[in-house]
Design an enzyme around this catalytic site. Structure first.
Site, short mmCIF file in Angstrom:
data_model
loop_
_atom_site.label_atom_id
_atom_site.label_comp_id
_atom_site.label_asym_id
_atom_site.label_seq_id
_atom_site.Cartn_x
_atom_site.Cartn_y
_atom_site.Cartn_z
N LYS A 197 -37.74 29.46 47.06
CA LYS A 197 -38.86 28.75 46.43
C LYS A 197 -38.50 28.46 44.97
O LYS A 197 -38.48 29.34 44.13
CB LYS A 197 -40.16 29.56 46.46
CG LYS A 197 -41.33 28.64 46.10
CD LYS A 197 -42.53 29.31 45.51
CE LYS A 197 -42.45 29.65 44.07
NZ LYS A 197 -42.39 28.51 43.13
N GLY A 250 -37.67 35.90 36.97
CA GLY A 250 -38.82 35.35 36.26
C GLY A 250 -39.37 36.37 35.29
O GLY A 250 -38.65 37.26 34.83
N SER A 251 -40.66 36.26 35.04
CA SER A 251 -41.27 37.13 34.03
C SER A 251 -41.48 38.55 34.57
O SER A 251 -41.63 38.76 35.78
CB SER A 251 -42.62 36.55 33.61
OG SER A 251 -43.46 36.45 34.74
N THR A 252 -41.51 39.50 33.66
CA THR A 252 -41.74 40.90 34.04
C THR A 252 -43.12 41.07 34.69
O THR A 252 -43.28 41.81 35.66
CB THR A 252 -41.59 41.80 32.80
OG1 THR A 252 -40.21 41.74 32.40
CG2 THR A 252 -41.96 43.24 33.08
N GLU A 253 -44.08 40.31 34.16
CA GLU A 253 -45.43 40.36 34.70
C GLU A 253 -45.45 39.99 36.19
O GLU A 253 -46.02 40.70 37.02
CB GLU A 253 -46.20 39.30 33.90
CG GLU A 253 -47.66 39.34 33.93
CD GLU A 253 -48.17 38.07 33.22
OE1 GLU A 253 -47.38 37.38 32.52
OE2 GLU A 253 -49.35 37.78 33.41
N GLY A 255 -42.80 39.92 38.11
CA GLY A 255 -41.92 40.88 38.79
C GLY A 255 -42.72 42.05 39.36
O GLY A 255 -42.47 42.52 40.48
N GLU A 272 -34.82 40.16 38.39
CA GLU A 272 -34.16 39.87 37.11
C GLU A 272 -35.25 39.31 36.21
O GLU A 272 -35.76 38.22 36.45
CB GLU A 272 -33.01 38.87 37.35
CG GLU A 272 -31.98 38.92 36.25
CD GLU A 272 -32.26 37.92 35.15
OE1 GLU A 272 -32.96 38.31 34.19
OE2 GLU A 272 -31.79 36.79 35.24
N CYS A 306 -33.53 34.39 29.39
CA CYS A 306 -33.98 35.78 29.42
C CYS A 306 -33.11 36.64 28.51
O CYS A 306 -33.54 37.70 28.06
CB CYS A 306 -34.02 36.30 30.85
SG CYS A 306 -32.54 35.89 31.75
N GLU A 403 -41.74 38.93 24.54
CA GLU A 403 -40.80 37.84 24.85
C GLU A 403 -41.48 36.49 24.61
O GLU A 403 -42.50 36.19 25.22
CB GLU A 403 -40.35 37.94 26.31
CG GLU A 403 -39.31 36.90 26.65
CD GLU A 403 -38.80 37.03 28.08
OE1 GLU A 403 -39.61 37.24 29.00
OE2 GLU A 403 -37.58 36.89 28.27
P1 ADP Z 1 -42.87 31.75 33.77
O1 ADP Z 1 -44.06 32.56 33.34
O2 ADP Z 1 -41.81 31.77 32.78
O3 ADP Z 1 -43.20 30.40 34.33
P2 ADP Z 1 -42.89 33.10 36.23
O4 ADP Z 1 -42.43 34.50 36.34
O5 ADP Z 1 -44.35 32.82 36.24
O6 ADP Z 1 -42.22 32.53 34.96
O7 ADP Z 1 -42.25 32.18 37.34
C1 ADP Z 1 -41.01 32.40 37.95
C2 ADP Z 1 -41.13 32.07 39.41
O8 ADP Z 1 -42.07 32.95 39.99
C3 ADP Z 1 -41.63 30.66 39.73
O9 ADP Z 1 -40.93 30.17 40.87
C4 ADP Z 1 -43.08 30.88 40.06
O10 ADP Z 1 -43.62 29.91 40.92
C5 ADP Z 1 -43.03 32.22 40.74
N1 ADP Z 1 -44.30 32.97 40.73
C6 ADP Z 1 -45.28 32.96 39.79
N2 ADP Z 1 -46.29 33.77 40.16
C7 ADP Z 1 -45.95 34.32 41.34
C8 ADP Z 1 -46.58 35.24 42.23
N3 ADP Z 1 -47.76 35.77 41.97
N4 ADP Z 1 -45.92 35.58 43.36
C9 ADP Z 1 -44.71 35.06 43.64
N5 ADP Z 1 -44.08 34.19 42.85
C10 ADP Z 1 -44.68 33.81 41.71
#
Ligand code: ADP
Length: 500
Positions: A197, A250-253, A255, A272, A306, A403
């Protein structure tokens, strides 16, 4: 900093035609619309205008993609394929990437905003390189023979490394094509099938990669690509009961959400995540490399890395010189559309990201930090922000702790190595760090003491497909790249044979 003007750039004809029609998703070897029929828009960050339309995947589409991946994992040509045949397919994909470099680089720049120079010189070539590196591993996935002490040599034991199964992969928007390769490369090398995705901000290059994968000859269902939003398609993939492993960048949140979603069927997880990397310049550093190196550490990719060297620590005796040098480098950067050959710093990826970074700039200034350069939103309708160097920063400020993911660095003076190491490590993150010094002992002492997955000495942002990458602490779980990446996608099986 100067700004560049919108260029008159003639796009590659394949890019024009690729953008003309809504892009579909790849499931079971077919390009299909979403079950709901919905599509979403992707934007050109340089103008804020709609760039293209993409099928919007959700739970039902993820479900179909997982079914296709399961089928391809269990039957048909993929599980029958020899390791060498798998390797050849991956290599072929790398060739096709290189063959289509111009087109892919333009697509990446249009969708993400980054300067075309970097898409051409970094993103596409290193994606091809990663696939070639992983192609070599396909035929080298080995187990061990195990010397047993039990039962007087009555048993013979060996281990096998088997593909983990169906893999879900969720990637971010900062290096869209490269992140797809980091995920696909090792999973394909070991024989997994997958559902990828891409990020909703930048789905295009992954979809083009899907076309090239079909052209390379990957059997239907081995690679499935479902664009869509995180909270819907991403969450459905992370929670899916028939996915054996989820890999996320992606973001730690988010993650943390992935980890929770994965708990339903205890799927294996690798993450990561974010960083707030310390970049330490000692008084004995070679400043003619340390200053531009420190500027690149934060401004490369508009700071949307990152690993960005976002906390600059400088020895107090050279603080003014280094900070002024980094400021001067920032002033020289030409901010503008990525397609303009004069641009060094493109727009941020999205309006949301622009608002986020500008929010941090406001909070920093309000808390008492001073911008010696930048500090503002950039001019124009695109998502531009000025490269910024903040001084008078205190450890409790949000700009120092969190960050930002933009071209914003905080600069802080220090007196000695004993003082700077705890400050450098005083973060929830542990992704990367750098040390600039001519003193080899100090460099090694610091490299040992820094709690980070990668430490650069007298350099920054050096990556190689062969070198493991990942985070300590809240920067992640597991290591991508190198041989370590194969561990993320394999299960170890031990076999005992009775010799009696
Ligand atoms: P940013 O905040 O920098 O956009 P994210 O961590 O939100 O980074 O996004 C990284 C990836 O994670 C994207 O492909 C996004 O669609 C996906 N993503 C965001 N929220 C969720 C979630 N709740 N579950 C699974 N994937 C998610």
């Amino acid at each position: 900093m100067a700004t560049t003007t919108a260029p008159t750039f003639t796009l590659h004809k394949n890019v024009t035609s690729f953008l003309k029609t809504p892009r579909k998703m790849l499931i079971g070897g077919e390009w299909v619309d979403s079950v709901s029929g919905k599509t979403f828009e992707t934007f050109n960050p340089a103008t804020g205008e709609v760039l293209g339309r993409v099928a919007e995947g959700d739970r039902a589409d993820i479900d179909q993609a997982v079914k296709a991946a399961r089928k391809a994992f269990e039957s048909g040509p993929w599980p029958e394929m020899s390791p060498s045949q798998r390797g050849r397919l991956i290599w072929k994909l790398a060739d096709l990437l290189e063959h289509n470099l111009d087109e892919l680089a333009e697509l990446e720049t249009l969708d993400n905003g980054k300067p075309l120079f970097f898409s051409r010189m970094v993103d596409v070539p290193s994606t091809a390189d990663l696939f070639r590196y992983m192609a070599g591993w396909a035929s080298k996935i080995e187990g061990n023979t195990i010397p047993l002490s039990a039962r007087g040599g009555q048993y013979f034991a060996y281990s096998l490394r088997e593909p983990i199964g169906v893999v879900g992969q969720i990637i971010p928007w900062n290096f869209p094509l490269m992140m797809a390769a980091w995920k696909l490369g090792p999973a394909l090398a070991v024989g997994c099938t997958l559902v990828l995705k891409p990020a909703e901000q930048t789905p295009l290059s992954a979809l083009r990669l899907g076309e090239l994968a079909i052209e390379a000859g990957f059997p239907p269902g081995v690679i499935n690509i479902v664009p869509g939003f995180g909270e819907t398609a991403g969450a459905a993939l992370a929670a899916h009961p028939d996915v054996d492993k989820i890999a996320f960048t992606g973001s730690t949140e988010v993650g943390k959400l992935i980890l929770q979603a994965a708990s339903g069927n205890l799927k294996k997880v690798s993450l990561e995540l974010g960083g707030k990397s310390p970049n330490i310049v000692f008084q004995d550093a070679e400043l003619k490399t340390a200053i531009p190196g420190s500027a690149n550490a934060i401004f490369f990719n508009q700071g949307q890395c990152c690993t960005a060297g976002s906390r600059l620590f400088v020895h107090k005796t050279i603080f003014d010189e280094v900070v002024e040098g980094v400021g001067k480098a920032a002033r020289k950067l030409r901010v503008g559309p990525g397609l303009d050959p004069n641009t060094n710093l493109g727009p941020l990826v999205s309006q949301e990201q622009l608002d986020r970074v500008c929010g941090y700039l406001e909070s920093g200034i309000k808390d008492g930090a001073k911008a010696i350069v930048g500090g503002q939103k950039g001019a124009g309708s695109g998502y531009f922000v000025e490269p910024t160097v903040l001084v008078d920063v205190k450890p409790e400020m949000k700009v120092y702790r969190e960050e930002i993911f933009g071209p914003v660095v905080t600069a802080v003076p220090f007196s000695d190595p004993e003082e700077v190491l705890p400050s450098a490590n005083s973060t929830v993150y542990g992704l990367a760090a750098a040390v600039w010094t001519r003193d080899i002992s100090k460099a090694h002492r610091l490299a040992n003491g820094l709690r980070a997955g990668t430490v650069w000495v007298n350099c920054y942002d050096v990556f190689d497909a062969a070198a493991p990458f990942g985070g300590f602490k809240m920067s992640g779980i597991g290591r991508e790249l190198g041989e370590y990446a194969l561990e993320l996608y394999t299960e170890v099986k031990t076999v005992y044979v009775n010799l009696g």
